[in-house]
Motif scaffolding. Structure first.
Motif, mmCIF file in Angstrom:
data_model
loop_
_atom_site.group_PDB
_atom_site.id
_atom_site.type_symbol
_atom_site.label_atom_id
_atom_site.label_comp_id
_atom_site.label_asym_id
_atom_site.label_seq_id
_atom_site.Cartn_x
_atom_site.Cartn_y
_atom_site.Cartn_z
ATOM 1 N N LEU A 28 0.841 -1.192 0.000
ATOM 2 C CA LEU A 28 0.000 0.000 0.000
ATOM 3 C C LEU A 28 0.877 1.243 0.000
ATOM 4 O O LEU A 28 1.960 1.263 0.605
ATOM 5 C CB LEU A 28 -0.917 0.008 1.217
ATOM 6 C CG LEU A 28 -1.891 -1.177 1.353
ATOM 7 C CD1 LEU A 28 -2.768 -1.006 2.575
ATOM 8 C CD2 LEU A 28 -2.743 -1.318 0.097
ATOM 9 N N ALA A 29 0.407 2.270 -0.664
ATOM 10 C CA ALA A 29 1.193 3.497 -0.841
ATOM 11 C C ALA A 29 0.572 4.664 -0.082
ATOM 12 O O ALA A 29 -0.624 4.669 0.224
ATOM 13 C CB ALA A 29 1.290 3.834 -2.331
ATOM 14 N N GLU A 34 4.383 6.379 -2.608
ATOM 15 C CA GLU A 34 5.491 5.644 -2.020
ATOM 16 C C GLU A 34 4.961 4.496 -1.152
ATOM 17 O O GLU A 34 4.009 4.687 -0.372
ATOM 18 C CB GLU A 34 6.354 6.563 -1.173
ATOM 19 C CG GLU A 34 7.155 7.567 -1.985
ATOM 20 C CD GLU A 34 8.144 6.868 -2.900
ATOM 21 O OE1 GLU A 34 8.935 6.041 -2.406
ATOM 22 O OE2 GLU A 34 8.115 7.146 -4.111
ATOM 23 N N PRO A 35 5.565 3.300 -1.250
ATOM 24 C CA PRO A 35 5.105 2.172 -0.427
ATOM 25 C C PRO A 35 5.360 2.415 1.060
ATOM 26 O O PRO A 35 6.472 2.809 1.441
ATOM 27 C CB PRO A 35 5.933 0.994 -0.941
ATOM 28 C CG PRO A 35 7.162 1.616 -1.529
ATOM 29 C CD PRO A 35 6.725 2.932 -2.086
ATOM 30 N N VAL A 36 4.342 2.205 1.873
ATOM 31 C CA VAL A 36 4.478 2.458 3.309
ATOM 32 C C VAL A 36 3.979 1.297 4.167
ATOM 33 O O VAL A 36 4.228 1.270 5.368
ATOM 34 C CB VAL A 36 3.706 3.734 3.717
ATOM 35 C CG1 VAL A 36 4.373 4.968 3.126
ATOM 36 C CG2 VAL A 36 2.243 3.660 3.320
ATOM 37 N N ARG A 37 3.313 0.343 3.546
ATOM 38 C CA ARG A 37 2.717 -0.736 4.338
ATOM 39 C C ARG A 37 2.621 -1.986 3.472
ATOM 40 O O ARG A 37 2.278 -1.917 2.294
ATOM 41 C CB ARG A 37 1.320 -0.313 4.797
ATOM 42 C CG ARG A 37 0.640 -1.236 5.785
ATOM 43 C CD ARG A 37 -0.658 -0.586 6.244
ATOM 44 N NE ARG A 37 -1.590 -1.531 6.812
ATOM 45 C CZ ARG A 37 -2.912 -1.393 6.774
ATOM 46 N NH1 ARG A 37 -3.440 -0.328 6.175
ATOM 47 N NH2 ARG A 37 -3.700 -2.284 7.326
ATOM 48 N N TYR A 79 2.818 -5.218 7.947
ATOM 49 C CA TYR A 79 4.201 -4.800 8.145
ATOM 50 C C TYR A 79 4.350 -3.338 7.740
ATOM 51 O O TYR A 79 4.250 -2.985 6.564
ATOM 52 C CB TYR A 79 5.092 -5.705 7.297
ATOM 53 C CG TYR A 79 6.576 -5.496 7.393
ATOM 54 C CD1 TYR A 79 7.188 -4.921 8.504
ATOM 55 C CD2 TYR A 79 7.412 -5.915 6.350
ATOM 56 C CE1 TYR A 79 8.543 -4.752 8.576
ATOM 57 C CE2 TYR A 79 8.780 -5.751 6.408
ATOM 58 C CZ TYR A 79 9.344 -5.175 7.524
ATOM 59 O OH TYR A 79 10.706 -5.008 7.591
ATOM 60 N N ASP A 80 4.595 -2.479 8.719
ATOM 61 C CA ASP A 80 4.770 -1.056 8.469
ATOM 62 C C ASP A 80 6.193 -0.813 7.963
ATOM 63 O O ASP A 80 7.167 -1.058 8.678
ATOM 64 C CB ASP A 80 4.523 -0.286 9.772
ATOM 65 C CG ASP A 80 4.587 1.229 9.590
ATOM 66 O OD1 ASP A 80 5.020 1.688 8.506
ATOM 67 O OD2 ASP A 80 4.212 1.958 10.520
ATOM 68 N N ILE A 81 6.310 -0.350 6.721
ATOM 69 C CA ILE A 81 7.638 -0.132 6.126
ATOM 70 C C ILE A 81 7.897 1.346 5.851
ATOM 71 O O ILE A 81 8.820 1.685 5.105
ATOM 72 C CB ILE A 81 7.804 -0.948 4.830
ATOM 73 C CG1 ILE A 81 6.739 -0.568 3.799
ATOM 74 C CG2 ILE A 81 7.764 -2.445 5.122
ATOM 75 C CD1 ILE A 81 6.974 -1.181 2.431
ATOM 76 N N ALA A 82 7.105 2.221 6.463
ATOM 77 C CA ALA A 82 7.265 3.659 6.203
ATOM 78 C C ALA A 82 8.671 4.136 6.543
ATOM 79 O O ALA A 82 9.206 5.035 5.879
ATOM 80 C CB ALA A 82 6.227 4.444 7.005
ATOM 81 N N ASP A 83 9.293 3.540 7.566
ATOM 82 C CA ASP A 83 10.638 3.951 7.961
ATOM 83 C C ASP A 83 11.678 2.885 7.642
ATOM 84 O O ASP A 83 12.722 2.799 8.286
ATOM 85 C CB ASP A 83 10.676 4.281 9.455
ATOM 86 C CG ASP A 83 10.310 3.080 10.324
ATOM 87 O OD1 ASP A 83 9.799 2.074 9.772
ATOM 88 O OD2 ASP A 83 10.530 3.147 11.554
ATOM 89 N N LYS A 84 11.386 2.046 6.631
ATOM 90 C CA LYS A 84 12.305 0.967 6.242
ATOM 91 C C LYS A 84 12.655 1.127 4.763
ATOM 92 O O LYS A 84 12.048 0.497 3.888
ATOM 93 C CB LYS A 84 11.668 -0.398 6.536
ATOM 94 C CG LYS A 84 11.445 -0.612 8.036
ATOM 95 C CD LYS A 84 10.732 -1.885 8.329
ATOM 96 C CE LYS A 84 10.679 -2.113 9.846
ATOM 97 N NZ LYS A 84 9.986 -1.014 10.543
ATOM 98 N N PRO A 85 13.632 1.979 4.455
ATOM 99 C CA PRO A 85 13.954 2.285 3.049
ATOM 100 C C PRO A 85 14.382 1.068 2.241
ATOM 101 O O PRO A 85 14.115 1.005 1.044
ATOM 102 C CB PRO A 85 15.084 3.316 3.163
ATOM 103 C CG PRO A 85 15.631 3.171 4.552
ATOM 104 C CD PRO A 85 14.490 2.739 5.402
ATOM 105 N N GLU A 86 15.036 0.092 2.890
ATOM 106 C CA GLU A 86 15.473 -1.088 2.136
ATOM 107 C C GLU A 86 14.277 -1.869 1.610
ATOM 108 O O GLU A 86 14.252 -2.292 0.449
ATOM 109 C CB GLU A 86 16.345 -1.994 3.017
ATOM 110 C CG GLU A 86 17.640 -1.366 3.487
ATOM 111 C CD GLU A 86 17.472 -0.612 4.799
ATOM 112 O OE1 GLU A 86 16.311 -0.483 5.263
ATOM 113 O OE2 GLU A 86 18.487 -0.150 5.340
#
Length: 243
Positions: A28-29, A34-37, A79-86
């Motif tokens: 999800l963007a 930008e992908p955040v989740r 999985y919250d990836i908002a602060d996971k740039p990799e």
């Protein structure tokens, strides 16, 4: 100690772009695209999602219910990836490869998908599990030592005492904590793991007696009884089907 490599190597992972109705991995963007989740469904059902926020969708196939990692995951991993740039970069690359359809794109998507799933599993292990199962056991630094030892050396004649020593716990405490966290006895888990591996080996056409010895069964007959009880089919039938 590596809690995931043996499991990752034993189960073939495939990832391909899919429509929302078929996908079980949804990125999800945010409003900027930008992908955040990341949503991953370990069940057959696709996770519900706002369609206008889907950045990319894929189908992950990973040996289904035979994979103890999949069986241990909650029905929906958020999985919250908002602060996971990799992780965000991996998703961008996977989407770009799927869209461009250059030669070798599917191979690239599979490799990137494996890296993404490792990151997702690491997150689950760090977060811990609320329900008994493999992830809960791997989240415990004591139990994980014993579980990894079983994964890496399934043919060893393990005893509860051996595994308790690996975990650094007394025998009674080890048995108690293992049952509470994993949901079964240590030897029960070991037997199930051996039979999962045996199923893979027989599906490749390995001989029944060789597989029985490989996983510490005293006789092919005893192995056949345990295998039939677990899978409802004789090991010879599975081997012959693979021939």
């Amino acid at each position: 100690m590596d809690r995931l490599t043996t499991l990752m190597e034993r189960f073939q992972l495939s990832v391909r772009a899919a429509g929302p109705g078929e996908a079980n991995l949804i990125a999800l963007a945010d409003p900027s695209g930008e992908p955040v989740r990341l949503l991953y469904s370990s069940c057959d059902d696709a996770p519900a999602q706002p369609h206008d926020r889907v950045m990319w969708a894929a189908r992950v196939d990973w040996s289904g219910c035979c994979n103890p990692l999949i069986a241990a995951l909650p029905g929906l991993v958020d999985y919250d990836i908002a602060d996971k740039p990799e992780a965000r970069n991996l998703l961008r690359l996977m989407r770009d490869e799927a869209d461009a359809q250059r030669c070798g794109a599917q191979s690239v998507i599979n490799r990137l998908g494996e890296v993404l799933m490792v990151r997702l599993l690491r997150h689950q292990i760090r977060e811990g599990a609320t329900e008994p199962g493999l992830l809960a056991g791997l989240s415990d630094p004591r139990l994980s030592r014993a579980i990894v030892a079983m994964h890496d050396h399934p043919g060893r004649l393990w005893s509860n005492a051996d595994l308790a020593e690996v975990a650094g716990l007394s025998l009674s405490r080890f048995a108690e904590v293992f049952a509470a966290e994993v949901g079964e006895t240590p030897i029960g888990y070991l037997r199930r793991w051996r039979l999962i591996l045996a199923h893979q080996d027989l599906s490749r056409g390995d001989r029944v007696d060789a597989v029985a010895r490989r996983y510490a069964y005293n006789s092919p007959e005893g192995f056949s009884r345990a295998f039939r009880k677990a899978y409802g089919v004789a090991p010879m039938s599975l081997r012959m089907a693979a021939a």
